[in-house]
Enzyme design. Structure first.
Site, short mmCIF file in Angstrom:
data_model
loop_
_atom_site.label_atom_id
_atom_site.label_comp_id
_atom_site.label_asym_id
_atom_site.label_seq_id
_atom_site.Cartn_x
_atom_site.Cartn_y
_atom_site.Cartn_z
N LYS A 1 0.81 -1.21 0.00
CA LYS A 1 0.00 0.00 0.00
C LYS A 1 0.85 1.27 0.00
O LYS A 1 0.49 2.27 -0.63
CB LYS A 1 -0.94 0.00 1.21
CG LYS A 1 -2.07 -1.01 1.14
CD LYS A 1 -3.00 -0.86 2.31
CE LYS A 1 -4.23 -1.73 2.20
NZ LYS A 1 -3.94 -3.15 2.26
N GLU B 1 -2.75 6.22 8.32
CA GLU B 1 -3.52 7.20 7.56
C GLU B 1 -4.49 7.94 8.47
O GLU B 1 -4.90 7.44 9.52
CB GLU B 1 -4.34 6.50 6.46
CG GLU B 1 -3.51 5.92 5.36
CD GLU B 1 -4.35 5.23 4.31
OE1 GLU B 1 -3.82 4.96 3.23
OE2 GLU B 1 -5.55 4.97 4.56
N HIS C 1 -14.49 -3.94 8.86
CA HIS C 1 -13.80 -3.61 7.61
C HIS C 1 -14.05 -4.63 6.50
O HIS C 1 -13.33 -4.66 5.51
CB HIS C 1 -12.29 -3.46 7.83
CG HIS C 1 -11.95 -2.44 8.89
ND1 HIS C 1 -12.16 -1.09 8.71
CD2 HIS C 1 -11.43 -2.59 10.14
CE1 HIS C 1 -11.78 -0.45 9.81
NE2 HIS C 1 -11.34 -1.33 10.68
N GLU D 1 -10.00 1.27 -5.26
CA GLU D 1 -10.83 1.60 -4.11
C GLU D 1 -10.50 3.01 -3.61
O GLU D 1 -9.33 3.37 -3.46
CB GLU D 1 -10.61 0.59 -2.98
CG GLU D 1 -10.98 -0.84 -3.39
CD GLU D 1 -11.04 -1.78 -2.21
OE1 GLU D 1 -10.73 -1.35 -1.08
OE2 GLU D 1 -11.41 -2.95 -2.41
N GLU E 1 -6.47 1.72 -2.25
CA GLU E 1 -5.69 0.60 -2.75
C GLU E 1 -6.31 0.12 -4.06
O GLU E 1 -7.42 0.51 -4.42
CB GLU E 1 -5.67 -0.56 -1.74
CG GLU E 1 -7.05 -1.15 -1.44
CD GLU E 1 -6.99 -2.23 -0.38
OE1 GLU E 1 -5.90 -2.80 -0.17
OE2 GLU E 1 -8.04 -2.52 0.22
N ASN F 1 -7.20 -3.49 -5.99
CA ASN F 1 -7.29 -4.95 -5.95
C ASN F 1 -7.05 -5.46 -7.36
O ASN F 1 -7.87 -5.24 -8.27
CB ASN F 1 -8.66 -5.39 -5.44
CG ASN F 1 -8.82 -5.09 -3.96
OD1 ASN F 1 -8.01 -5.51 -3.15
ND2 ASN F 1 -9.84 -4.32 -3.62
N ARG G 1 -7.40 -7.98 -9.21
CA ARG G 1 -8.12 -9.24 -9.45
C ARG G 1 -9.59 -8.92 -9.63
O ARG G 1 -10.02 -7.77 -9.48
CB ARG G 1 -7.94 -10.19 -8.26
CG ARG G 1 -8.32 -9.52 -6.94
CD ARG G 1 -8.38 -10.46 -5.79
NE ARG G 1 -8.44 -9.80 -4.50
CZ ARG G 1 -9.50 -9.24 -3.97
NH1 ARG G 1 -10.64 -9.22 -4.64
NH2 ARG G 1 -9.47 -8.67 -2.77
#
Length: 642
Positions: A116, A200, A234, A274, A292, A294, A296
């Site tokens: 990240k 963050e 989350h 995202e 981030e 993903n 996939r």
């Protein structure tokens, strides 16, 4: 196009890939562990290869065994699904070195987004907005605490190699930072083999909005956004597309940022960018930040497919086979609204603890798209994610689609394991969610109301009593026959005592908790007190399930059974689920306070802290770190209170 592919995954995503491959005339090879010998994805595939034991490290994470299976069966390409090896760049390199095609992005693209902190530096260079925070390589706890103070509390500690909420902790004040950091690092090391974290700023009214992208290695398009703000711990619960309250300006800005992100790394295949959005003043183009990517296919991809009419797995196969992007940006449009709800085997009131069990009964509504990897009779394994299915609905408007979702959840029937079905239905009815006023904290704020048990209608209890007596299909031709008066018998259910009077083969009277209910079996089912109940009754031993707009579960009580005396006064700590004992914090003879940490149990890829139910002295420690325990196993015993 490929003639045969291997799917390096299991469960519902393997079944979903098989569906599209079959439609395209592509043969499929499944792989399976010892725990999945009889799984649905194995039955659906054209061929299946055993690759090891039930633990993921012994099977679905064995890249060498998966590549060998593809070569042995003549598969030309490997589809990774999501999870397991789907975002492992070394596996991608090994697949390509073996002369096979990886249906997804390059290893370099995955590496670029895999950490990240590095990804956020790359996104800043590409002109994609990122959340204020610390993304450096230094990991000294004192330095990290100082960085958190600079950012300003509350902050989020996040594993740099993380996903799915693992290795993530919210910290409200400096006093709680050290403990949260140690916990996040421990969970990250277990889940990803990398304990490094970033920090963050925590956004006060955050919405999680992500953009589906698709690239061919050179250029990319976006397929609009999904709102994934309904989360617990989350992890996503209900997703929808498009995002409520989205403006054309915001959609254009987010879509362009997502495309820039994908093109910056030469992305090929399906991926998701995202963003965290500050919704405190509505959706504004200057209030979203990259979280981030993903690299996939996502669990929630069906909602994007519903509103665009695109089969993303078909696109994956076509682009991996060498075709250009199947559509230009101007060809893509939003049609209506869609929701996806994730049905899990989990105990929501107990803190969303994963559950196991055999699905004795499983029926899905025909009006909803159902993605599932299980069937009636299958067992929810403790080795893998406890998802039962994803239910996706699509309608012309958000209100219509949400009504369809509520109806689909009410028509879903599951018995044999506790599930989050009632919780999902409560979310679908929640006033704030219905109004589109969502953020990632909604579930936590409203949890008490969302898990509240509604009163069970007397008509349902009456039907359960009839089922407990073995008369759910009626009493038979001689039902109720006696010489002098109607047959009367006592029926015991947990929490209820009923008197059942059989008046005729198809007519009964149930006296229950101070009231009486007239029950008549007609051609179209049971009618209670003159109203059609519209219920399905399922019995399994002494377990009774009544499905009537929602699920009601009862246990029949054998009046001859002895009631075992339970003692201990909270002195015994039991494993709430099967798992691995990660740590034990107490020893025999030690005094503990109520709520003190006793042990950590790792299960379903998450860490669960077990706390003392009361104060006392530890009499015995019945487990050790590294031990694999079953649900209900005694772990720690306190001395009996005098």
């Amino acid at each position: 196009m490929f003639s045969k592919i291997l799917i390096a995954n299991r469960g519902e995503i393997a079944c979903r890939v098989i569906d599209t491959a079959r439609r395209m005339g592509v043969a499929t090879v499944a792989v399976y562990s010892d725990a999945d010998r009889g799984a649905r994805h194995v039955a659906m595939a054209d061929e299946a290869v055993h690759i090891g034991g039930p633990a993921p490290r012994d099977s679905y994470l064995r890249g060498d065994a998966i590549i060998a299976a593809a070569q042995a069966t003549g598969a030309q390409a490997i589809h990774p699904g999501y999870g397991f090896l789907s975002e492992n760049p070394d596996f991608v390199d090994a697949v390509q070195a073996a002369g096979l095609v990886f249906i997804g992005p390059s290893g370099d693209a995955i590496r670029a987004m895999g950490l990240k902190d590095a990804a956020k530096r790359l996104m800043t260079k590409a002109g994609v907005p990122v959340v204020p925070g610390y993304h450096g390589a230094g990991q000294d706890p004192a330095m990290l605490a100082a960085e958190a103070a600079k950012i300003g509390y509350p902050v989020l500690i996040k594993a740099v190699a993380g996903g799915g909420g693992k290795g993530m902790r919210r910290v409200e004040t400096a006093a709680g930072f050290a403990e949260a950091l140690a916990s996040a690092e421990s969970e990250a090391a277990t889940a990803f083999g990398n304990k490094a974290v970033l920090i963050e700023k925590y956004v006060e009214k955050p919405r999680h909005i992500e953009v589906q992208v698709f690239g061919d290695g050179t250029r990319a398009v976006h397929l609009f956004e999904r709102d994934c703000s309904l989360q617990r711990r989350h992890q996503k619960v209900i997703e929808e597309a498009p995002a409520p309250g989205m403006t054309p300006q915001m959609r254009a800005a987010m879509g362009q940022a997502a495309v820039r992100a994908a093109e910056a790394i030469g992305y090929a295949g399906a991926g998701t960018v995202e963003f965290i959005v500050d919704a405190s003043e509505g959706l504004r183009p200057d209030r979203f930040w990259f979280m981030e990517m993903n690299t996939r296919l996502q669990v929630e991809h069906p909602v994007t497919e519903a509103i665009t009419g695109v089969d993303l797995v078909e696109w994956q196969l076509r682009v991996a086979a060498g075709e250009a992007l199947p559509a230009r940006q101007e060809d893509l449009h939003i049609n209506g609204h869609a929701f996806e709800a994730r049905l899990y085997a989990e105990d929501v009131p107990a803190g969303f603890l994963p559950a196991t069990g055999t699905l004795t009964h499983l029926v899905f509504p025909p009006a909803a798209r159902t993605d599932t990897g299980v069937r009636a009779g299958d067992t929810i394994s403790p080795w893998y994610d406890p998802m039962i299915a994803k239910l996706t609905v699509h309608g012309p408007t958000r209100a219509v689609a949400l009504a369809q979702l509520a109806r689909a959840l009410g028509a879903t029937e599951v018995a044999g394991s506790v599930t989050n079905l009632d919780f999902l239905a409560a979310l679908a009815r929640h006033a704030g969610f219905r109004a589109g006023d969502v953020d990632t904290g909604l579930i936590a704020r409203e949890l008490a109301a969302l898990v509240a048990e509604p009163a069970v209608p007397g008509a349902v209890v009456a039907l359960a009593a009839i089922a407990a007596a073995g008369l759910a299909e009626g009493a038979g031709a001689m039902g109720g026959f006696t010489l002098w008066s109607p047959l009367r018998r006592a029926v015991l259910l947990e929490g209820h005592m009923a008197a059942l009077i059989v008046e005729a083969p198809d007519r009964m009277r149930v006296e229950l908790d101070g009231s009486a209910h007239d029950c008549v079996l007609k051609a179209d089912g049971w009618w209670v007190d003159g109203a059609k109940l519209g219920a399905r009754v399922v019995t399994q031993g002494g377990a009774i399930s009544i499905f009537a707009g929602r699920a009601y579960h009862f246990n029949a009580v054998d009046p001859l059974a002895r009631v075992a005396e339970v003692s201990g006064g909270g002195g015994l700590t039991l494993a709430p689920m099967p798992g691995l004992v990660k740590a034990v914090f107490v020893a025999a003879g030690q005094e503990v306070a109520a709520g003190e940490r006793l042990a950590i149990l790792e299960a379903m890829k998450m860490e669960h802290t077990l706390l003392a139910a009361r104060a006392g002295r530890v009499a015995e420690v019945l487990c050790a770190p590294g031990a694999q325990v079953e649900a209900g196993a005694a772990l720690i015993r306190l001395e009996v209170e005098e």
